[in-house]
Design a protein around this motif. Structure first.
Motif: not given
Length: 236
Positions: A78-83, A102-103, A107-112, A128-130
């Motif tokens: 799960i792609e994660l973008e940071v403001n 969380v990872d 069973g999922f992976t967040f990737e910044v 991407p998740v904001l």
């Protein structure tokens, strides 16, 4: 989320909530797909989670017509973008620590994947998740004792199956006593990221996914069972 301090007295921060932001992008795939087929609903004014869904100690943010949880594809990254606007000092380490926590248990992976100037915290669709920081002036749903909001956007196919395809986490900068009202910031962020995965609020106050935090800073048995249920739903 709320924080309870010693001596049996509950401070003004005891009503701080971390709400789940239910963002549904419901797309019924059909040959004549048009704007009328796309709907978004944002309902942070109610307790996140579908009543009666889930199991002991956990609920799901959204369910399909068959009653299964709406979550991401099996093993999704799960792609994660940071403001970083209005973020606290050391925010990069905060995000990295919360994501790693969380990872490890899901069973999922967040990737910044980087930083962004995007501040569209509502009405989000695929992508991407904001993750960002704001106050009630910018995000009215943060009004009052709300420490953060989080949730996923999802797509429903013609067979009734659903998958998450995007999302948002926004943390409140305007709480009494400093950023997030003195709450443990990593705990709040972990709570919101788990909303993105698909868990709603727990009625059990001993779970990290309870709407009001009374001091818990570790995932409980219900939290872990809920995450396992999401994984089973995604990969079953």
């Amino acid at each position: 989320m709320s924080e309870r301090r010693g001596g049996g007295c509950t401070s003004v921060l005891s009503l701080l909530l971390v709400l789940g932001l239910v963002i549904s992008m419901v797309v019924y795939v059909s040959p004549g797909l048009d704007l009328g087929d796309v709907r978004r609903t944002v309902s942070p004014d109610r307790a996140a989670g579908v009543p009666g869904s889930g199991g002991e100690g956990y609920t799901f943010m959204q369910v399909t017509d068959g009653g299964g949880p709406v979550t991401w594809e099996c093993g999704a990254v799960i792609e994660l973008e940071v403001n970083p606007q209005r973020a606290p000092e050391g925010y990069a380490d905060l995000v990295a620590a919360a994501v790693a926590q969380v990872d490890e248990v899901s069973g999922f992976t967040f990737e910044v994947i980087g930083e962004t100037d995007d501040r569209e915290f509502t009405g989000r669709g695929r992508g991407p998740v904001l993750l960002g920081w704001a106050d009630e002036g910018e995000v009215p749903e943060l009004t009052g004792p709300t420490a953060g909001l989080g949730g996923a956007s999802y797509v429903i196919g013609p067979g009734g199956g659903a998958r998450s395809v995007g999302g948002v986490v926004v943390l409140d900068t305007d709480q009494p006593g400093g950023w997030l009202g003195g709450l443990d910031d990593q705990t709040v962020l972990v709570h919101e990221l788990i909303h993105v995965l698909g868990l709603g609020h727990s009625e059990d106050p001993d779970q990290l996914m309870a709407a009001e935090n009374s001091g818990q800073d570790e995932l409980g048995e219900g939290d872990l069972a809920g995450l396992a249920a999401l994984d089973d739903a995604a990969c079953g």
